[in-house]
Write an enzyme that holds these catalytic residues in place. Structure first.
Site, PDB file in Angstrom:
ATOM      1  N   GLY A 120       4.849 -24.927 -36.044  1.00  0.00           N
ATOM      2  CA  GLY A 120       4.126 -24.252 -34.970  1.00  0.00           C
ATOM      3  C   GLY A 120       3.319 -25.215 -34.118  1.00  0.00           C
ATOM      4  N   GLU A 128       5.594 -26.415 -31.654  1.00  0.00           N
ATOM      5  CA  GLU A 128       5.902 -25.289 -30.760  1.00  0.00           C
ATOM      6  C   GLU A 128       4.780 -25.081 -29.734  1.00  0.00           C
ATOM      7  OE1 GLU A 128       6.801 -22.822 -34.226  1.00  0.00           O
ATOM      8  OE2 GLU A 128       8.699 -22.296 -33.259  1.00  0.00           O
ATOM      9  N   GLU A 160      10.106 -26.287 -40.933  1.00  0.00           N
ATOM     10  CA  GLU A 160      10.174 -24.923 -41.485  1.00  0.00           C
ATOM     11  C   GLU A 160      11.284 -24.767 -42.518  1.00  0.00           C
ATOM     12  OE1 GLU A 160       9.728 -25.683 -38.317  1.00  0.00           O
ATOM     13  OE2 GLU A 160       8.246 -24.353 -37.380  1.00  0.00           O
TER      14      GLU A 160
END
Ligand code: 3HC
Ligand code: NAI
Length: 694
Positions: free
Chosen positions: A104, A107, A127
């Site tokens: 994240g 991201e 992930e």
């Protein structure tokens, strides 16, 4: 409000500076997400702001989603929405990536309009290691930015890349020459000054040809046929070609949520935290300091000693390797050299690095050479009298404060310590074979071991790139004690009707890379045979094999047959006849045994032994036992380790099956252990204990 603490917002000279302060790794907790949305709103609404910079305090940029929130009801704003809010700011938003931007965290950076990184930054989508796929736009923005093939490789491999590699891929726009923050602010200002609209990753057009993506996808599926996260990552990236961005985001989210609930991901997330918890030594007084180790010595240049010496050399620590004779020393050093040669031939070790490592290993004859060592690891034959003799000698030779460790597999560390006048400095450092490869290090705390000595062994374990787990003294410690419980059942299964290949197939089907009998053939059957003869024990099948000269791979035959120069285990009709003869001799009518029963018969007694180990305080946490099995015995990580596996089945079921095995076999040791019974009766799992310990 909470988010004002974790996300700090200030405006200076028209630049909104957003600083994430959420130690230790700036994970994207609900408060951070809310803070980012709030920052996006303020920057948008404030006419004085021309651009925004997002930075983070500490060693990491953002380590990703907050894994502790997984499995709980999501607290809004969810991460994809927080990132969309950043991306929709109508003014340039620049990510200043000072350290790790993972999952994240990457991201978030991809949601910004430009990315500038420090040279030491690392970027990745790990992930997959948690049984997941990126769930906040990583599968949609990254392929559009750097190409579907490169993006898919990153997210299915999971390892981060450095800033230079990220720049080459087009994942970031620049590497800061000097200080990161001023560079990021300068870039934000320059972007604001240009007339161009903010550049959104979602609008990038670098996806690349679909054929290349499909070829990569097919290759990945071939290699990872049994990994649902790989298939899901491919599906998600494929959506970049077939559906608009927003729909791709929805598909990604759905797959992410599905994987979150998958027992594989639950197990892998459990492992993530178990590994970190095991690094915390139980009952260590606060402020305990490890002693410095600048020189090591290893006694015995055999199978283990050579490998242990390599561990020190690989970590850049000078080590003296000690033997009883020049011949034994020469052959030990030669074995080390040829192991390094294999790495050089494979291209994983540069010839100069080989030379540098060999130069750190000094061979010596005689224990006097241990005098300068801060840490001594003994790896002589597994004989108590010999080990005591070596430790008594070391007591006179080693410098005061040196940590004296034994690599014994089974022996009583307290009895070894008692051979010295300094039992506070003695402990076990149990490496696993091959020592230079296996990650596990059982650090055995003796009754008198001091906190400093223990801290030193744990710290050096980490320096050697091992996973240290502190355990107590008992026969075989955690790993080998549980392995013994499995071995007894494996032998019994043969006598009752299974063949080695049936047992091994059941266990590889469960997820192990190797079954117990292929493993025994690799390790050699003769050592156990000798120990059994010395201690008056028997194992009818194993004994019969040894009597027939079948010692495993080293004699070309053991539980299996081996062709010269080929390590492939091949079922041998002679072994089947031999086993059938043992069953007949013992008056046992052989029966077909299903793979599911084989797995239960092997795994449940291990869990039972694990429960005893916990009850006795030999391991502090169930997770420690799982870490031992993951890193010492290649337990499949996606099954989380034996104790987690037991919890996922339910302890009542495990206890009931064990009770049934005990009744069938008349072996009382198979009856569920008291701790297992207690937890099962309360409807609890071992995880309850983990929480209690923490
Ligand atoms: N969430 C919650 N806690 C985390 C965390 C995370 N993402 N990452 C690390 N932590 C915690 C650890 O549990 C540990 O806690 P402890 O001190 O209580 O044991 C502490 O932070 C420090 O972690 P490490 O001991 O691992 O510290 P290191 O300095 O050795 O390593 C790191 C730092 C490289 C960032 C490493 O922690 C790491 O790899 N973290 C996980 C990265 C990751 O998997 N990110 C992806 C998460 S999933 C995701 O983002 C989904 C998204 O796509 C929606
Ligand atoms: P090994 O037989 O390969 O090597 C032992 C070495 O110690 C020999 O080279 C011998 O010459 C040397 N030695 C004996 N007495 C000595 C002395 N007084 N001073 C210096 N050197 C001496 O044995 P291996 O397999 O390396 O095992 C060593 C220890 O490690 C044992 O305690 C064993 O239980 C333990 N261990 C073994 C594992 C394995 O898979 N082989 C795994 C983990 C631990």
């Amino acid at each position: 409000m909470a988010h004002t603490e974790t996300v700090r917002y200030s405006v200076e000279d028209g630049i909104a500076l957003v600083r994430i302060v959420n130690p230790p790794v700036n994970a994207l907790s609900a408060a951070v997400r809310a803070g980012l949305v709030e920052a996006a709103r303020r920057a948008t609404d404030d006419p004085a702001v021309v651009a925004m910079v997002i930075a983070a305090e500490g060693r990491t940029f953002i380590a990703g989603a907050d894994i502790t929130e997984f499995g709980k009801p999501p607290v809004p704003p969810i991460l994809p929405h927080a990132i969309a809010a950043l991306e929709d700011v109508p003014k340039p938003v620049v990510a200043a990536i000072g350290g790790a931007a993972l999952g994240g965290g990457l991201e978030v950076a991809l949601g910004c309009h430009a990315r500038i990184a420090a040279p030491a930054a690392r970027l990745g989508l790990p992930e997959i290691k948690l049984g997941l796929i990126p769930g906040a736009g990583g599968t949609q923005r990254l392929p559009r930015l750097i190409g579907a093939v490169a993006a898919l490789r990153l997210m299915t491999d999971g390892s981060p890349i450095d800033a230079a590699a990220a720049l080459a891929l087009g994942m970031i726009d620049a590497i800061a020459e000097g200080d990161l923050l001023p560079a990021a602010i300068a870039r934000a200002r320059a972007l604001a000054a240009s007339a161009a609209a903010p550049r959104r990753s979602r609008d990038a057009t670098s996806l690349g040809p679909r054929e290349a993506f499909e070829a990569e996808a097919a290759a990945l599926l071939g290699r990872h046929a049994d990994n649902p996260s790989v298939a899901a990552a491919i599906e998600a990236v494929r959506a970049c070609y077939s559906v608009p961005f927003e729909q791709g985001m929805e598909q990604e989210r759905a797959a992410f949520r599905r994987l979150l609930d998958d027992p594989r991901s639950q197990a892998l997330r459990y492992v993530f935290f178990a590994e970190r918890a095991s690094a915390r030594v139980p009952r260590l007084p606060p402020g305990t300091a490890a002693r410095p180790v600048t020189q090591a010595a290893v006694i015995g240049a055999g199978t283990m000693g050579g490998g242990i010496a390599m561990c020190f050399a690989n970590a850049g620590i000078p080590v003296t390797l000690i033997e009883t004779s020049a011949e034994a020393l020469a052959s030990g050093i030669e074995r080390v050299g040829s192991t390094y040669d294999i790495s050089v031939r494979r291209g994983s070790l540069a010839p100069e690095a080989r030379a540098a490592r060999m130069a750190l290993i000094t061979g010596k004859v005689g224990l006097d050479a241990a005098a300068d060592a801060d840490l001594v690891v003994e790896a002589v034959f597994e004989e108590m009298a010999l080990k005591r003799e070596v430790f008594a000698a070391l007591d006179c030779i080693a410098r005061p404060g040196a940590v004296l460790a034994t690599n014994t597999s089974y022996l009583d560390v307290n009895a070894i310590a008692a051979a010295t006048g300094r039992p506070q400095d003695v402990l076990g450092m149990h490496f696993f074979s091959p020592a230079n490869v296996m990650k596990l290090l059982e650090v055995v705390r003796g009754a008198a071991t001091s906190a400093e000595a223990l801290a030193t062994a744990v710290q050096i374990g980490s320096r050697l790139a091992k996973v240290p787990v502190v355990v107590g003294v008992c026969h075989g410690f955690v790993g080998n004690r549980m392995l013994a419980a499995r071995s007894v059942q494996a032998e019994r299964l043969l006598i009752e009707g299974a063949l080695p290949q049936d047992v091994d197939a059941a266990i590889t089907g469960f997820g192990f890379r190797m079954g117990p009998f292929a493993m025994s053939d690799l390790a050699g059957l003769d050592i156990g045979w000798r120990i059994r003869k010395a201690t008056g024990k028997t194992a009818p099948v194993a004994d019969a094999l040894c009597e027939a000269g079948r010692f495993g791979q080293k004699t070309g035959k053991g539980y299996y047959l081996y062709q010269p120069g080929d390590r492939t285990p091949r079922p041998d009709p002679e072994v089947a006849r031999l086993i059938e003869a043992v069953s007949a001799r013992l008056g046992i009518a052989r029966r077909p045994i299903a793979a599911a029963e084989i797995v239960e018969r092997l795994i449940y007694p291990m869990i039972n032994e694990g429960a005893r180990i916990l009850d006795e305080g030999i391991a502090a946490r169930p997770g420690d036992i799982d870490v031992v099995w993951l890193h010492g015995y290649n337990w499949p990580a996606w099954r989380g380790g034996p104790m987690h596996h037991a919890d996922s089945i339910g302890l009542a079921e495990v206890a009931a099956r064990l009770a049934a095995f005990a009744a069938q076999s008349g072996d009382a040791s198979l009856a569920p252990a008291p701790l297992l019974q207690r937890l099962a009766a309360r409807g609890e799992g071992f995880a309850t204990l983990r929480e209690a310990a923490a």
